[in-house]
Design a protein around this motif. Structure first.
Motif, PDB file in Angstrom:
ATOM      1  N   ILE A  17      -0.091 -77.883  22.203  1.00  0.00           N
ATOM      2  CA  ILE A  17       1.297 -77.531  22.489  1.00  0.00           C
ATOM      3  C   ILE A  17       1.520 -76.036  22.289  1.00  0.00           C
ATOM      4  N   CYS A  18       0.987 -75.472  21.236  1.00  0.00           N
ATOM      5  CA  CYS A  18       1.165 -74.036  20.965  1.00  0.00           C
ATOM      6  C   CYS A  18       0.509 -73.177  22.031  1.00  0.00           C
ATOM      7  N   SER A  19      -0.565 -73.647  22.619  1.00  0.00           N
ATOM      8  CA  SER A  19      -1.223 -72.851  23.653  1.00  0.00           C
ATOM      9  C   SER A  19      -0.518 -72.964  24.999  1.00  0.00           C
ATOM     10  N   ILE A  20       0.256 -74.023  25.203  1.00  0.00           N
ATOM     11  CA  ILE A  20       0.962 -74.223  26.471  1.00  0.00           C
ATOM     12  C   ILE A  20       2.351 -73.611  26.430  1.00  0.00           C
ATOM     13  N   VAL A  21       3.093 -73.837  25.363  1.00  0.00           N
ATOM     14  CA  VAL A  21       4.470 -73.373  25.244  1.00  0.00           C
ATOM     15  C   VAL A  21       4.477 -72.017  24.554  1.00  0.00           C
ATOM     16  N   PRO A  22       4.898 -70.957  25.255  1.00  0.00           N
ATOM     17  CA  PRO A  22       4.916 -69.636  24.622  1.00  0.00           C
ATOM     18  C   PRO A  22       5.994 -69.549  23.551  1.00  0.00           C
ATOM     19  N   ALA A  23       5.699 -68.779  22.539  1.00  0.00           N
ATOM     20  CA  ALA A  23       6.692 -68.561  21.487  1.00  0.00           C
ATOM     21  C   ALA A  23       7.819 -67.704  22.036  1.00  0.00           C
ATOM     22  N   PRO A  24       9.052 -68.022  21.700  1.00  0.00           N
ATOM     23  CA  PRO A  24      10.179 -67.243  22.234  1.00  0.00           C
ATOM     24  C   PRO A  24      10.218 -65.846  21.628  1.00  0.00           C
ATOM     25  N   ALA A  25       9.753 -64.853  22.388  1.00  0.00           N
ATOM     26  CA  ALA A  25       9.687 -63.476  21.902  1.00  0.00           C
ATOM     27  C   ALA A  25      11.064 -62.876  21.687  1.00  0.00           C
ATOM     28  N   PHE A  26      12.036 -63.392  22.388  1.00  0.00           N
ATOM     29  CA  PHE A  26      13.369 -62.810  22.314  1.00  0.00           C
ATOM     30  C   PHE A  26      14.303 -63.607  21.404  1.00  0.00           C
ATOM     31  N   ALA A  27      13.779 -64.602  20.717  1.00  0.00           N
ATOM     32  CA  ALA A  27      14.627 -65.435  19.865  1.00  0.00           C
ATOM     33  C   ALA A  27      15.090 -64.707  18.606  1.00  0.00           C
ATOM     34  N   GLN A  28      14.436 -63.588  18.277  1.00  0.00           N
ATOM     35  CA  GLN A  28      14.776 -62.854  17.057  1.00  0.00           C
ATOM     36  C   GLN A  28      16.220 -62.374  17.051  1.00  0.00           C
ATOM     37  N   ASN A  29      16.760 -62.076  18.219  1.00  0.00           N
ATOM     38  CA  ASN A  29      18.102 -61.508  18.279  1.00  0.00           C
ATOM     39  C   ASN A  29      19.184 -62.565  18.400  1.00  0.00           C
ATOM     40  N   GLY A  30      18.810 -63.824  18.386  1.00  0.00           N
ATOM     41  CA  GLY A  30      19.789 -64.894  18.454  1.00  0.00           C
ATOM     42  C   GLY A  30      20.253 -65.219  19.856  1.00  0.00           C
ATOM     43  N   LEU A  31      19.682 -64.558  20.864  1.00  0.00           N
ATOM     44  CA  LEU A  31      20.111 -64.812  22.237  1.00  0.00           C
ATOM     45  C   LEU A  31      19.272 -65.884  22.914  1.00  0.00           C
ATOM     46  N   GLY A  32      18.069 -66.120  22.426  1.00  0.00           N
ATOM     47  CA  GLY A  32      17.249 -67.178  22.982  1.00  0.00           C
ATOM     48  C   GLY A  32      16.309 -66.706  24.067  1.00  0.00           C
ATOM     49  N   SER A  33      16.733 -66.747  25.304  1.00  0.00           N
ATOM     50  CA  SER A  33      15.830 -66.461  26.415  1.00  0.00           C
ATOM     51  C   SER A  33      15.830 -64.985  26.804  1.00  0.00           C
ATOM     52  N   GLU A  34      14.787 -64.627  27.513  1.00  0.00           N
ATOM     53  CA  GLU A  34      14.656 -63.253  28.007  1.00  0.00           C
ATOM     54  C   GLU A  34      15.801 -62.912  28.967  1.00  0.00           C
ATOM     55  N   GLU A  35      16.190 -63.869  29.786  1.00  0.00           N
ATOM     56  CA  GLU A  35      17.295 -63.639  30.729  1.00  0.00           C
ATOM     57  C   GLU A  35      18.597 -63.340  29.998  1.00  0.00           C
ATOM     58  N   GLU A  36      18.830 -64.021  28.891  1.00  0.00           N
ATOM     59  CA  GLU A  36      20.035 -63.760  28.092  1.00  0.00           C
ATOM     60  C   GLU A  36      19.996 -62.358  27.499  1.00  0.00           C
ATOM     61  N   VAL A  37      18.820 -61.930  27.069  1.00  0.00           N
ATOM     62  CA  VAL A  37      18.667 -60.579  26.515  1.00  0.00           C
ATOM     63  C   VAL A  37      18.940 -59.548  27.597  1.00  0.00           C
ATOM     64  N   LYS A  38      18.366 -59.749  28.789  1.00  0.00           N
ATOM     65  CA  LYS A  38      18.585 -58.816  29.903  1.00  0.00           C
ATOM     66  C   LYS A  38      20.069 -58.715  30.244  1.00  0.00           C
ATOM     67  N   LYS A  39      20.720 -59.851  30.324  1.00  0.00           N
ATOM     68  CA  LYS A  39      22.145 -59.874  30.685  1.00  0.00           C
ATOM     69  C   LYS A  39      23.001 -59.205  29.609  1.00  0.00           C
ATOM     70  N   ALA A  40      22.719 -59.520  28.336  1.00  0.00           N
ATOM     71  CA  ALA A  40      23.481 -58.924  27.234  1.00  0.00           C
ATOM     72  C   ALA A  40      23.247 -57.419  27.163  1.00  0.00           C
ATOM     73  N   ALA A  41      21.993 -56.989  27.351  1.00  0.00           N
ATOM     74  CA  ALA A  41      21.675 -55.557  27.307  1.00  0.00           C
ATOM     75  C   ALA A  41      22.422 -54.818  28.415  1.00  0.00           C
ATOM     76  N   ALA A  42      22.404 -55.367  29.616  1.00  0.00           N
ATOM     77  CA  ALA A  42      23.087 -54.727  30.753  1.00  0.00           C
ATOM     78  C   ALA A  42      24.596 -54.659  30.512  1.00  0.00           C
ATOM     79  N   THR A  43      25.172 -55.711  29.976  1.00  0.00           N
ATOM     80  CA  THR A  43      26.609 -55.726  29.696  1.00  0.00           C
ATOM     81  C   THR A  43      26.973 -54.671  28.655  1.00  0.00           C
ATOM     82  N   LEU A  44      26.219 -54.629  27.565  1.00  0.00           N
ATOM     83  CA  LEU A  44      26.484 -53.643  26.513  1.00  0.00           C
ATOM     84  C   LEU A  44      26.316 -52.221  27.049  1.00  0.00           C
ATOM     85  N   PHE A  45      25.289 -52.004  27.851  1.00  0.00           N
ATOM     86  CA  PHE A  45      25.043 -50.681  28.440  1.00  0.00           C
ATOM     87  C   PHE A  45      26.211 -50.276  29.330  1.00  0.00           C
TER      88      PHE A  45
END
Length: 173
Positions: A17-45
């Motif tokens: 399971i660990c080799s198939i499912v990637p660890a959420p790299a963007f979960a540290q900021n509480g946003l969850g997915s990479e798409e959420e990080v991109k959207k939040a970053a663009a909005t803040l910018f």
């Protein structure tokens, strides 16, 4: 024996399971997915909240270090949220060399040069912005006023140098 077999199978399942499912790299900021990080970053910018956007673009840039628009936006965030204005130049210069970068990169590269007293470089970047982005965008960002300010800055720096040289000569006599 049943317990050992069960444990071996459990370890195998977890490893699979660990080799198939990637660890959420963007979960540290509480946003969850990479798409959420991109959207939040663009909005803040876009809202001008460069301090908060800085953290998100830092994460995106760690994953995509060659992306010209992440370099551009991270450079702008550094320019307006960090004390050392020189650090922004690395990211803005890198982004400005990529034809896929947003055209505003030349304006903010000009601002970074301007704030670092590199007036000739700033004027060139501002002029490039005017050429690339058009008159309407140049007027929106008051580019001609920034260019005039750079020319004044060059004169003032020259005057300060002349005064300093004059004082040194007097001190030597």
């Amino acid at each position: 024996m049943d317990m050992r077999l069960w444990l071996v199978r459990l370890v195998w399942v977890v490893c699979t399971i660990c080799s198939i499912v990637p660890a959420p790299a963007f979960a540290q900021n509480g946003l969850g997915s990479e798409e959420e990080v991109k959207k939040a970053a663009a909005t803040l910018f876009d809202e001008g909240d460069y301090t908060k956007a800085y953290k998100l673009y830092s994460q995106l840039l760690a994953t995509y270090p060659k992306d010209p628009n992440y370099n551009y936006r991270f450079g702008v965030c550094k320019l307006f949220s960090q004390a050392d204005k020189d650090e922004a130049l690395t990211f803005l210069e890198k982004a400005s060399k990529d034809p896929g970068a947003e055209k505003d990169v030349f304006f903010y590269l000009g601002r970074a040069y301007h704030l670092n007293y590199r007036f000739d470089d700033a004027i060139r970047a501002y002029e490039r912005f005017k050429k690339e982005a058009g008159a309407k965008n140049a007027e929106r960002l008051k580019v001609d006023s920034h260019i005039a300010s750079c020319r004044t800055g060059k004169k003032l720096l020259k005057s300060i140098t002349d005064i300093t040289r004059g004082k040194q000569k007097k001190m030597l006599y």
